[in-house]
Scaffold this motif. Structure first.
Motif, PDB file in Angstrom:
ATOM      1  N   LEU A   1      39.928   6.412  25.276  1.00  0.00           N
ATOM      2  CA  LEU A   1      40.974   6.834  26.205  1.00  0.00           C
ATOM      3  C   LEU A   1      40.508   8.049  27.012  1.00  0.00           C
ATOM      4  O   LEU A   1      39.667   8.818  26.558  1.00  0.00           O
ATOM      5  CB  LEU A   1      42.256   7.218  25.456  1.00  0.00           C
ATOM      6  N   SER A   2      41.114   8.223  28.200  1.00  0.00           N
ATOM      7  CA  SER A   2      40.783   9.413  28.973  1.00  0.00           C
ATOM      8  C   SER A   2      41.923   9.810  29.891  1.00  0.00           C
ATOM      9  O   SER A   2      42.786   9.002  30.247  1.00  0.00           O
ATOM     10  CB  SER A   2      39.523   9.187  29.820  1.00  0.00           C
ATOM     11  N   MET A   3      41.909  11.089  30.269  1.00  0.00           N
ATOM     12  CA  MET A   3      42.759  11.649  31.307  1.00  0.00           C
ATOM     13  C   MET A   3      41.857  12.525  32.158  1.00  0.00           C
ATOM     14  O   MET A   3      41.096  13.334  31.624  1.00  0.00           O
ATOM     15  CB  MET A   3      43.875  12.503  30.713  1.00  0.00           C
ATOM     16  N   GLN A   4      41.899  12.373  33.476  1.00  0.00           N
ATOM     17  CA  GLN A   4      40.975  13.144  34.301  1.00  0.00           C
ATOM     18  C   GLN A   4      41.509  13.300  35.719  1.00  0.00           C
ATOM     19  O   GLN A   4      42.424  12.601  36.137  1.00  0.00           O
ATOM     20  CB  GLN A   4      39.609  12.462  34.340  1.00  0.00           C
ATOM     21  N   GLN A   5      40.914  14.250  36.427  1.00  0.00           N
ATOM     22  CA  GLN A   5      41.211  14.481  37.835  1.00  0.00           C
ATOM     23  C   GLN A   5      39.916  14.458  38.616  1.00  0.00           C
ATOM     24  O   GLN A   5      38.859  14.831  38.110  1.00  0.00           O
ATOM     25  CB  GLN A   5      41.922  15.819  38.014  1.00  0.00           C
ATOM     26  N   GLY A   6      40.001  14.006  39.861  1.00  0.00           N
ATOM     27  CA  GLY A   6      38.816  13.926  40.687  1.00  0.00           C
ATOM     28  C   GLY A   6      39.166  14.055  42.157  1.00  0.00           C
ATOM     29  O   GLY A   6      40.247  14.542  42.525  1.00  0.00           O
TER      30      GLY A   6
ATOM     31  N   TYR B   1      32.119   9.594  25.269  1.00  0.00           N
ATOM     32  CA  TYR B   1      31.035   9.816  26.219  1.00  0.00           C
ATOM     33  C   TYR B   1      31.557  10.563  27.434  1.00  0.00           C
ATOM     34  O   TYR B   1      32.753  10.537  27.744  1.00  0.00           O
ATOM     35  CB  TYR B   1      30.373   8.497  26.626  1.00  0.00           C
ATOM     36  N   LEU B   2      30.649  11.268  28.088  1.00  0.00           N
ATOM     37  CA  LEU B   2      30.954  11.992  29.313  1.00  0.00           C
ATOM     38  C   LEU B   2      30.283  11.266  30.466  1.00  0.00           C
ATOM     39  O   LEU B   2      29.161  10.777  30.328  1.00  0.00           O
ATOM     40  CB  LEU B   2      30.449  13.432  29.242  1.00  0.00           C
ATOM     41  N   TYR B   3      30.975  11.182  31.608  1.00  0.00           N
ATOM     42  CA  TYR B   3      30.353  10.496  32.727  1.00  0.00           C
ATOM     43  C   TYR B   3      30.560  11.227  34.031  1.00  0.00           C
ATOM     44  O   TYR B   3      31.496  12.000  34.206  1.00  0.00           O
ATOM     45  CB  TYR B   3      30.835   9.047  32.826  1.00  0.00           C
ATOM     46  N   LEU B   4      29.639  10.937  34.953  1.00  0.00           N
ATOM     47  CA  LEU B   4      29.659  11.498  36.291  1.00  0.00           C
ATOM     48  C   LEU B   4      29.519  10.343  37.270  1.00  0.00           C
ATOM     49  O   LEU B   4      28.568   9.562  37.189  1.00  0.00           O
ATOM     50  CB  LEU B   4      28.491  12.477  36.449  1.00  0.00           C
TER      51      LEU B   4
ATOM     52  N   VAL C   1      34.165  13.659  37.287  1.00  0.00           N
ATOM     53  CA  VAL C   1      33.487  13.930  36.031  1.00  0.00           C
ATOM     54  C   VAL C   1      34.546  13.878  34.941  1.00  0.00           C
ATOM     55  O   VAL C   1      35.677  14.328  35.143  1.00  0.00           O
ATOM     56  CB  VAL C   1      32.770  15.300  36.041  1.00  0.00           C
ATOM     57  N   GLY C   2      34.226  13.275  33.797  1.00  0.00           N
ATOM     58  CA  GLY C   2      35.258  13.139  32.780  1.00  0.00           C
ATOM     59  C   GLY C   2      34.691  12.921  31.393  1.00  0.00           C
ATOM     60  O   GLY C   2      33.503  12.607  31.216  1.00  0.00           O
ATOM     61  N   PHE C   3      35.562  13.101  30.397  1.00  0.00           N
ATOM     62  CA  PHE C   3      35.248  12.849  28.997  1.00  0.00           C
ATOM     63  C   PHE C   3      36.170  11.753  28.504  1.00  0.00           C
ATOM     64  O   PHE C   3      37.394  11.855  28.632  1.00  0.00           O
ATOM     65  CB  PHE C   3      35.434  14.116  28.162  1.00  0.00           C
ATOM     66  N   LEU C   4      35.594  10.685  27.980  1.00  0.00           N
ATOM     67  CA  LEU C   4      36.359   9.580  27.417  1.00  0.00           C
ATOM     68  C   LEU C   4      36.252   9.650  25.906  1.00  0.00           C
ATOM     69  O   LEU C   4      35.148   9.604  25.351  1.00  0.00           O
ATOM     70  CB  LEU C   4      35.861   8.240  27.959  1.00  0.00           C
ATOM     71  N   GLU C   5      37.387   9.769  25.253  1.00  0.00           N
ATOM     72  CA  GLU C   5      37.452  10.109  23.831  1.00  0.00           C
ATOM     73  C   GLU C   5      37.656   8.875  22.973  1.00  0.00           C
ATOM     74  O   GLU C   5      38.595   8.103  23.181  1.00  0.00           O
ATOM     75  CB  GLU C   5      38.604  11.086  23.605  1.00  0.00           C
ATOM     76  N   HIS C   6      36.760   8.694  22.003  1.00  0.00           N
ATOM     77  CA  HIS C   6      36.885   7.570  21.071  1.00  0.00           C
ATOM     78  C   HIS C   6      38.026   7.839  20.095  1.00  0.00           C
ATOM     79  O   HIS C   6      38.143   8.930  19.546  1.00  0.00           O
ATOM     80  CB  HIS C   6      35.573   7.366  20.311  1.00  0.00           C
ATOM     81  N   GLN C   7      38.844   6.824  19.851  1.00  0.00           N
ATOM     82  CA  GLN C   7      40.052   7.033  19.065  1.00  0.00           C
ATOM     83  C   GLN C   7      39.823   7.189  17.576  1.00  0.00           C
ATOM     84  O   GLN C   7      40.697   7.661  16.866  1.00  0.00           O
ATOM     85  CB  GLN C   7      41.049   5.888  19.331  1.00  0.00           C
TER      86      GLN C   7
END
Length: 266
Positions: A155-160, A238-241, A250-256
């Motif tokens: 899951l993730s929450m992010q702004q761009g 994982y982190l992605y760009l 850019v964000g961090f997707l967190e494994h549950q």
């Protein structure tokens, strides 16, 4: 000269007022220094602006016992992307901080990090003029990475930012993904301000042993999305760009499976 009656009354009343909280407390002691900056392998996710241009980056670097740093830098600046190796130095500062200097492409960047009690960097801030970039740090173990670390729900929450009509416009997104053997199926809900967009997507990840990865996805409308990523070796996500010129994320997707503990921290 003996103290007058008013002085004696005040001397008697002041301790009483202090004990009841009616007077301001004495100034707290300065925080104690924590452990020295701790050598180790880290992943750093930063976002901000450089001279009014949006900047996002992911660093994977190793802090060595002699104070030296070596790493690789994934960076978006405006609509361009670059990936470069670098070296640097870190040194302790008072009050649980570290000074960091990194050199790459004949450029030098400086920042300060705040440390936890064990000496691990947790957050940092760029300290050059015209740089407003704040970063979050993650522990990165020495184990090699594989795509199977992501199997399950993420899951993730992010702004761009999106490049529209000659300017960067803000967006925000939440995602839910299901990974299996390097393949992903997901759903995203994105706000562009005036509009909300929901879409499903699918794709794949290619993960090198050093945990650097490439992600390619395509949504239900057929639009491709491309990312460079760093998988966390403890399986916490994982982190992605994003590397597409018109999307700056850019964000961090967190494994549950790791929600019981803070992501990236052990």
């Amino acid at each position: 000269m003996l103290p007058g009656p008013h002085f004696l009354v005040a001397a008697a009343i002041l301790p009483l007022l202090a004990s009841t909280g009616m007077l301001p407390a004495a100034r707290a002691a300065e925080p104690q220094d924590c452990s020295a900056p701790r050598p180790g392998r880290y992943v750093v996710m930063g976002d901000g602006v450089v001279q009014d241009e949006p900047l996002a980056r992911i660093l994977q670097e190793t802090w060595k016992p002699d104070g030296s740093i070596s790493g690789v830098r994934l960076e978006r600046r405006g609509r361009s992307y670059k990936e470069v190796a670098y070296t640097g130095r870190f040194r302790p500062l008072s009050l649980c901080r570290a000074a960091i200097e990194r050199s790459y492409n004949n450029e030098t960047s400086t920042s300060q990090a705040v440390l936890d009690r064990t000496g691990r960097p947790r957050y940092s801030l760029g300290t050059l003029p015209g740089v407003v970039v704040v970063s979050r740090w993650f522990d990165q173990g020495s184990n090699p990475c594989t795509a199977s670390l992501l199997d399950g729900s993420v899951l993730s929450m992010q702004q761009g930012r999106s490049w529209r009509d000659g300017q960067w416009r803000p967006n925000a997104m939440i995602q839910q993904e299901r990974w299996n053997a390097g393949r992903v199926e997901g759903i995203s809900i994105t706000s562009y301000g005036p509009s909300i967009e929901e879409s499903t997507y699918s794709g794949s990840i290619s993960v090198a042993a050093d945990c650097l990865a490439t992600v390619q996805e395509k949504d239900s409308l057929g639009v491709p999305f491309n990312y460079r990523a760093v998988v966390l070796s403890d399986g916490s996500g994982y982190l992605y760009l994003q590397t597409d010129p018109n999307e700056h994320t850019v964000g961090f997707l967190e494994h549950q499976r790791t929600t019981a503990s803070a992501p990236g921290q052990r």
